[in-house]
Design a protein around this motif. Sequence first.
Motif, PDB file in Angstrom:
ATOM      1  N   THR A 634       0.833  -1.211   0.000  1.00 59.77           N
ATOM      2  CA  THR A 634       0.000   0.000   0.000  1.00 59.77           C
ATOM      3  C   THR A 634       0.866   1.260   0.000  1.00 59.77           C
ATOM      4  O   THR A 634       0.364   2.364  -0.071  1.00 59.77           O
ATOM      5  CB  THR A 634      -0.916   0.058   1.239  1.00 59.77           C
ATOM      6  OG1 THR A 634      -0.083  -0.009   2.388  1.00 59.77           O
ATOM      7  CG2 THR A 634      -1.915  -1.064   1.250  1.00 59.77           C
ATOM      8  N   LEU A 635       2.179   1.056   0.124  1.00 66.23           N
ATOM      9  CA  LEU A 635       3.050   2.234   0.148  1.00 66.23           C
ATOM     10  C   LEU A 635       3.160   2.854  -1.242  1.00 66.23           C
ATOM     11  O   LEU A 635       3.121   2.154  -2.257  1.00 66.23           O
ATOM     12  CB  LEU A 635       4.455   1.847   0.621  1.00 66.23           C
ATOM     13  CG  LEU A 635       4.594   1.483   2.095  1.00 66.23           C
ATOM     14  CD1 LEU A 635       6.040   1.106   2.395  1.00 66.23           C
ATOM     15  CD2 LEU A 635       4.153   2.631   2.981  1.00 66.23           C
ATOM     16  N   GLU A 636       3.345   4.157  -1.233  1.00 67.56           N
ATOM     17  CA  GLU A 636       3.519   4.884  -2.477  1.00 67.56           C
ATOM     18  C   GLU A 636       4.745   4.335  -3.216  1.00 67.56           C
ATOM     19  O   GLU A 636       4.729   4.096  -4.406  1.00 67.56           O
ATOM     20  CB  GLU A 636       3.722   6.346  -2.115  1.00 67.56           C
ATOM     21  CG  GLU A 636       3.505   7.315  -3.225  1.00 67.56           C
ATOM     22  CD  GLU A 636       3.719   8.716  -2.686  1.00 67.56           C
ATOM     23  OE1 GLU A 636       2.759   9.485  -2.718  1.00 67.56           O
ATOM     24  OE2 GLU A 636       4.831   9.000  -2.207  1.00 67.56           O
ATOM     25  N   ASP A 637       5.827   4.113  -2.423  1.00 69.87           N
ATOM     26  CA  ASP A 637       7.044   3.573  -3.007  1.00 69.87           C
ATOM     27  C   ASP A 637       7.558   2.444  -2.117  1.00 69.87           C
ATOM     28  O   ASP A 637       8.299   2.683  -1.167  1.00 69.87           O
ATOM     29  CB  ASP A 637       8.093   4.695  -3.113  1.00 69.87           C
ATOM     30  CG  ASP A 637       9.450   4.151  -3.521  1.00 69.87           C
ATOM     31  OD1 ASP A 637       9.535   2.975  -3.944  1.00 69.87           O
ATOM     32  OD2 ASP A 637      10.439   4.903  -3.393  1.00 69.87           O
ATOM     33  N   PRO A 638       7.139   1.187  -2.416  1.00 69.27           N
ATOM     34  CA  PRO A 638       7.518   0.075  -1.535  1.00 69.27           C
ATOM     35  C   PRO A 638       9.032  -0.131  -1.425  1.00 69.27           C
ATOM     36  O   PRO A 638       9.502  -0.693  -0.439  1.00 69.27           O
ATOM     37  CB  PRO A 638       6.848  -1.137  -2.180  1.00 69.27           C
ATOM     38  CG  PRO A 638       5.801  -0.587  -3.080  1.00 69.27           C
ATOM     39  CD  PRO A 638       6.293   0.744  -3.534  1.00 69.27           C
ATOM     40  N   THR A 639       9.800   0.342  -2.386  1.00 67.55           N
ATOM     41  CA  THR A 639      11.252   0.096  -2.329  1.00 67.55           C
ATOM     42  C   THR A 639      11.926   0.917  -1.238  1.00 67.55           C
ATOM     43  O   THR A 639      13.053   0.636  -0.843  1.00 67.55           O
ATOM     44  CB  THR A 639      11.933   0.452  -3.672  1.00 67.55           C
ATOM     45  OG1 THR A 639      11.848   1.872  -3.852  1.00 67.55           O
ATOM     46  CG2 THR A 639      11.285  -0.269  -4.838  1.00 67.55           C
ATOM     47  N   ILE A 640      11.212   1.903  -0.749  1.00 66.91           N
ATOM     48  CA  ILE A 640      11.822   2.795   0.240  1.00 66.91           C
ATOM     49  C   ILE A 640      12.177   2.044   1.528  1.00 66.91           C
ATOM     50  O   ILE A 640      13.155   2.342   2.197  1.00 66.91           O
ATOM     51  CB  ILE A 640      10.903   4.020   0.524  1.00 66.91           C
ATOM     52  CG1 ILE A 640      11.690   5.131   1.236  1.00 66.91           C
ATOM     53  CG2 ILE A 640       9.703   3.655   1.348  1.00 66.91           C
ATOM     54  CD1 ILE A 640      12.671   5.808   0.360  1.00 66.91           C
ATOM     55  N   VAL A 641      11.382   1.007   1.836  1.00 69.05           N
ATOM     56  CA  VAL A 641      11.608   0.269   3.080  1.00 69.05           C
ATOM     57  C   VAL A 641      13.006  -0.364   3.088  1.00 69.05           C
ATOM     58  O   VAL A 641      13.754  -0.239   4.059  1.00 69.05           O
ATOM     59  CB  VAL A 641      10.503  -0.793   3.293  1.00 69.05           C
ATOM     60  CG1 VAL A 641      10.786  -1.627   4.531  1.00 69.05           C
ATOM     61  CG2 VAL A 641       9.147  -0.109   3.410  1.00 69.05           C
ATOM     62  N   GLY A 642      13.353  -1.002   1.976  1.00 66.57           N
ATOM     63  CA  GLY A 642      14.666  -1.631   1.866  1.00 66.57           C
ATOM     64  C   GLY A 642      15.782  -0.603   1.963  1.00 66.57           C
ATOM     65  O   GLY A 642      16.807  -0.822   2.619  1.00 66.57           O
ATOM     66  N   GLN A 643      15.557   0.525   1.334  1.00 76.11           N
ATOM     67  CA  GLN A 643      16.591   1.581   1.375  1.00 76.11           C
ATOM     68  C   GLN A 643      16.788   2.083   2.801  1.00 76.11           C
ATOM     69  O   GLN A 643      17.912   2.256   3.265  1.00 76.11           O
ATOM     70  CB  GLN A 643      16.173   2.761   0.489  1.00 76.11           C
ATOM     71  CG  GLN A 643      16.061   2.425  -0.990  1.00 76.11           C
ATOM     72  CD  GLN A 643      15.562   3.647  -1.774  1.00 76.11           C
ATOM     73  OE1 GLN A 643      16.054   4.750  -1.599  1.00 76.11           O
ATOM     74  NE2 GLN A 643      14.586   3.439  -2.631  1.00 76.11           N
ATOM     75  N   ILE A 644      15.681   2.309   3.500  1.00 76.99           N
ATOM     76  CA  ILE A 644      15.794   2.800   4.887  1.00 76.99           C
ATOM     77  C   ILE A 644      16.467   1.740   5.757  1.00 76.99           C
ATOM     78  O   ILE A 644      17.338   2.046   6.568  1.00 76.99           O
ATOM     79  CB  ILE A 644      14.403   3.178   5.464  1.00 76.99           C
ATOM     80  CG1 ILE A 644      13.799   4.343   4.676  1.00 76.99           C
ATOM     81  CG2 ILE A 644      14.516   3.562   6.932  1.00 76.99           C
ATOM     82  CD1 ILE A 644      12.400   4.746   5.111  1.00 76.99           C
ATOM     83  N   GLU A 645      16.062   0.489   5.552  1.00 77.60           N
ATOM     84  CA  GLU A 645      16.627  -0.604   6.343  1.00 77.60           C
ATOM     85  C   GLU A 645      18.158  -0.627   6.214  1.00 77.60           C
ATOM     86  O   GLU A 645      18.878  -0.736   7.203  1.00 77.60           O
ATOM     87  CB  GLU A 645      16.023  -1.931   5.891  1.00 77.60           C
ATOM     88  CG  GLU A 645      16.413  -3.081   6.785  1.00 77.60           C
ATOM     89  CD  GLU A 645      15.680  -4.371   6.419  1.00 77.60           C
ATOM     90  OE1 GLU A 645      15.080  -4.450   5.317  1.00 77.60           O
ATOM     91  OE2 GLU A 645      15.728  -5.289   7.232  1.00 77.60           O
ATOM     92  N   ALA A 646      18.641  -0.480   4.980  1.00 78.59           N
ATOM     93  CA  ALA A 646      20.087  -0.513   4.752  1.00 78.59           C
ATOM     94  C   ALA A 646      20.765   0.653   5.478  1.00 78.59           C
ATOM     95  O   ALA A 646      21.830   0.495   6.085  1.00 78.59           O
ATOM     96  CB  ALA A 646      20.371  -0.442   3.252  1.00 78.59           C
ATOM     97  N   LEU A 647      20.121   1.808   5.447  1.00 78.16           N
ATOM     98  CA  LEU A 647      20.707   2.979   6.105  1.00 78.16           C
ATOM     99  C   LEU A 647      20.719   2.821   7.629  1.00 78.16           C
ATOM    100  O   LEU A 647      21.672   3.207   8.296  1.00 78.16           O
ATOM    101  CB  LEU A 647      19.936   4.246   5.707  1.00 78.16           C
ATOM    102  CG  LEU A 647      20.189   4.709   4.266  1.00 78.16           C
ATOM    103  CD1 LEU A 647      19.100   5.657   3.796  1.00 78.16           C
ATOM    104  CD2 LEU A 647      21.573   5.379   4.173  1.00 78.16           C
ATOM    105  N   VAL A 648      19.633   2.225   8.165  1.00 86.50           N
ATOM    106  CA  VAL A 648      19.579   2.008   9.622  1.00 86.50           C
ATOM    107  C   VAL A 648      20.691   1.040  10.025  1.00 86.50           C
ATOM    108  O   VAL A 648      21.412   1.270  10.993  1.00 86.50           O
ATOM    109  CB  VAL A 648      18.189   1.459  10.053  1.00 86.50           C
ATOM    110  CG1 VAL A 648      18.212   1.014  11.510  1.00 86.50           C
ATOM    111  CG2 VAL A 648      17.115   2.506   9.830  1.00 86.50           C
ATOM    112  N   ASN A 649      20.836  -0.031   9.250  1.00 85.87           N
ATOM    113  CA  ASN A 649      21.867  -1.018   9.577  1.00 85.87           C
ATOM    114  C   ASN A 649      23.267  -0.434   9.491  1.00 85.87           C
ATOM    115  O   ASN A 649      24.161  -0.808  10.253  1.00 85.87           O
ATOM    116  CB  ASN A 649      21.755  -2.232   8.646  1.00 85.87           C
ATOM    117  CG  ASN A 649      20.496  -3.020   8.936  1.00 85.87           C
ATOM    118  OD1 ASN A 649      19.926  -2.898  10.028  1.00 85.87           O
ATOM    119  ND2 ASN A 649      20.042  -3.795   7.964  1.00 85.87           N
ATOM    120  N   ALA A 650      23.447   0.512   8.576  1.00 88.17           N
ATOM    121  CA  ALA A 650      24.786   1.096   8.396  1.00 88.17           C
ATOM    122  C   ALA A 650      25.075   2.180   9.438  1.00 88.17           C
ATOM    123  O   ALA A 650      26.225   2.569   9.615  1.00 88.17           O
ATOM    124  CB  ALA A 650      24.878   1.686   6.985  1.00 88.17           C
ATOM    125  N   SER A 651      24.032   2.654  10.118  1.00 89.65           N
ATOM    126  CA  SER A 651      24.256   3.810  11.015  1.00 89.65           C
ATOM    127  C   SER A 651      24.844   3.399  12.361  1.00 89.65           C
ATOM    128  O   SER A 651      24.803   2.258  12.741  1.00 89.65           O
ATOM    129  CB  SER A 651      22.960   4.569  11.245  1.00 89.65           C
ATOM    130  OG  SER A 651      22.104   3.787  12.036  1.00 89.65           O
TER     131      SER A 651
END
Length: 651
Positions: A634-651
Motif C-alpha cells: 500500500t506504500l507509495e514507493d515500496p522500495t523505500i523500506v529496503g533503502q531505509i533498512e540498509a541505512l539504519v543497519n549502516a548507522s
Amino acid sequence: MLQELYQPNQDFAKDARIKNMDEYHALVKKATDDYEGFWKAFADEKIDWFKPYDKVLDESNAPFVKWFDGGKLNVAHQCIDRHLETQKNKAAIIFEGDRGDKQVITYLDLYEEVNKFSNLLKEDFGVQKGDRVVIYMPMIPEAAYAMLACARIGAIHSIVFGGFSSEALRDRIEDAEAKVVITADGAYRKTKPYMLKPVVDEALTGETPVEKVLVVERNHEEVTWVEGRDYSYNELIKNKSAQCDAEPMESEDPLFLLYTSGSTGKPKGVQHNTAGYILWAQMTMEWVFDVKQNDTYWCTADIGWITGHTYIVYGPLAMGATTIMFEGVITFPDAGRPWKMVEEHKINQFYTAPTAIRVLHKTGEDEPAKYDLSSLKVLGTVGEPIDPPAWKWYYEEVGQSKCAIVDTYWQTETGGHIVSPLPGATPIKPACATLPLPGIMAEILDPETGEKVGEGESGYMCVTRPWPSQIRGVWGDDERFKKSYFGDVTKEGRPVYFTGDGAIYGENGYITITGRTDDVINVSGHRMGTAEVEAAIKKHDNVAAVAVVGKPHELKGEGIFAYIVLKSVKDDVANELETMKEINAIIKTEIGNIALCDDMVFVPDLPKTRSGKIMRRILRALAKGEKITQDTSTLEDPTIVGQIEALVNAS
Ligand code: 6R9
C-alpha cells in the motif's frame, strides 16, 4: 504463573489500612453496588468542608462531569490548617539539598510560610482567584510554598518542569495566559550552581501576558533584574503577615494546569479541579503507600511532573504525612545516595521511576547492602513499565524481600493512581500493576467493539465511569478534551475514558500495562509527543521531512529515533554529523535536553501510504532492527523500506 506471586508481608499487613484481599473485594463491591455512596462516604470522612456539597456526581453533561458540586473547601486548608490542632510540630517537609544541607519544616512553619507567600502574591502582585501563575522552580521548599499559596488564594498554578527550554516555557505561559511567573535564580546540581532565571528572561522576550516575576534567591548567582517586572522573594517576604484566610473554593474550581504531551500538536494543559483531585490524592496516599503517623515518605520525582504534584506535595500533606523533598541527583556523589538517605532519615516508603531503578541497579548493584535499609516498608514505581530484572533487584536488594512493591499505573490525566497493588493485601508479581483500585472502574477493552477482553488478551486500558480525580478539561479547548480521551465507545450510556495505553489481562484479572498505543514516546518515564519533537526538527533549514519513533533503550525505557529527509544532501560524513549536532541544538532550545534524539538517520524519503500517511509501524520496527514482514504494497514507493533498512543497519 501463580507461583510467581509474592504474598504480602503479614507483619505489615496486620496494621495496614487494607489488610487482605477480602477487604479489597469488599471495597470493590461497595463501589459496584452503590458508586455514589462509595465516594460520598470518603468525601465526608476525608475532606474538611467549609460548606457541604449538594450532589455527589453530576454526569448530565458528560464527558464534562462535576463532583461534589455546591461544596466549598480549600486545598491549602486541607493540607495544612486542619492538621495544626493535632500535629503543628510534626515535620511536614524534610528538605535535603544537593550539597547535603537539610531543613525540617513543621506543619506550623509551613502554615506561616504559605500564608506569607499568599499575602505577597495578593498584595504585591495583585494575584486574584482564577489568575494563572506559572511556577518554574527547582526542587526547593519554596516551590511547595508557591503551589500551596496559589491554592490558598484560589490562583491556578501551572508548573513547568525546570528542564524545559525557554521556548517550551513560553508556549505554556502563553497558552495559560499567565500573569505571574515564580522562579528562582537557579539551584545546585552535583554541587555546582545552575540557572533558571535566564531561561525565564528569554521566554518573556517580546509580547507576553506576564506582568511580574518573583525570584527566589537560592544560589545567589548573578542574574539580570528587569525593573518593575522582577522582584526578589527573599526581600518581599520579609514584612509579610503570617495570617491569610484560605479562600473558600467551589469543588469544581480549577486547582492547577499541567501541560503534557499527546499524540498530536502542542502539549495540552490538563486541568485538575479542587475537591475530587485532593480527595483521591489523599486516599491513594493512604491506601497505596499506607503511610503511618510516624513514617517518613520519599518520592524522588520532580514537582514539574504530575507525580511530584500528587505524591510529593498534595497527597502526603493532605493526609498529614512527612514528605521528603530532594534537590539533588540520586546517583550523586554515587549510586548509594538514595540508600544513604533512607538510612539517615529512616525512610519508610520510597517511590521512584523504573528508569532510576535501572540506573541505580546498573551503576550501584551492591550499594544497598552498604546501608541499613530496615526502615523501608513500601517501595513504589511509576512512569513506565518496569522490567522484571529491575523489579527483582528492587524487591530483593532494596526491599530485602520483605517490602511490597507497588507498581502504580496512572497518568497526568488521572490525577492519582488507578491500577496498583495494595501493599498489605495484593499478592504481587514482577512488572505487573495488578488490579484497579477500589472505586476505579478500569477495564481493558477491545477498541473496536468496546467489549471487555478476556484472559490472555490485550486491548486498550480504559475507565468506564468518571472518577473524582480525573482530568476536567484541556485548558481552552473543550473539543480537544473530548477528542483526545473519549472516542465513540460508550458503556451503559457513558463515554469511556481512553488512557492511550495498551494492556493485557493475566490470571485473576491481573493487569499488565504494555505501553502507549499512540504516538507518545516514554523517555525515562517522561512523555514526549512525536509531533512536538518533529516540529522542533523541522525548524532546521535543511530538513524537508521527519518522523520520530520510540526505540527500546536499556536505561531510559525508550529513546528517540529520528528519520530525517534533508533538502540538500552533501553525502559527506562530517557534514552529516554537523547537521545532527545542529538539530539536537534546536531540540534543546525548543523543548529541552529530555527530547534530544538518541539516533538520527538521514533517509531519501519516508514510507508513506498513497494517501500520504507515514507508516510509523514500519519505522518503529526498523528502529528495533526487526525484519519487515508486513505488507508494504500500500506504500507509495515500496522500495523505500529496503533503502531505509540498509541505512539504519549502516548507522
Ligand atoms: C504518572 C505518570 C503517563 C504514562 C502512561 C503510561 C506510563 C505510568 C506506569 C506506566 C506502565 C506503570 N506509565 N505508570 N506504564 N506501568 N506503572 O507517569 O504520568 O507523565 O502523564 O505519564 O506513563 O504510558 O500513559 P505521565
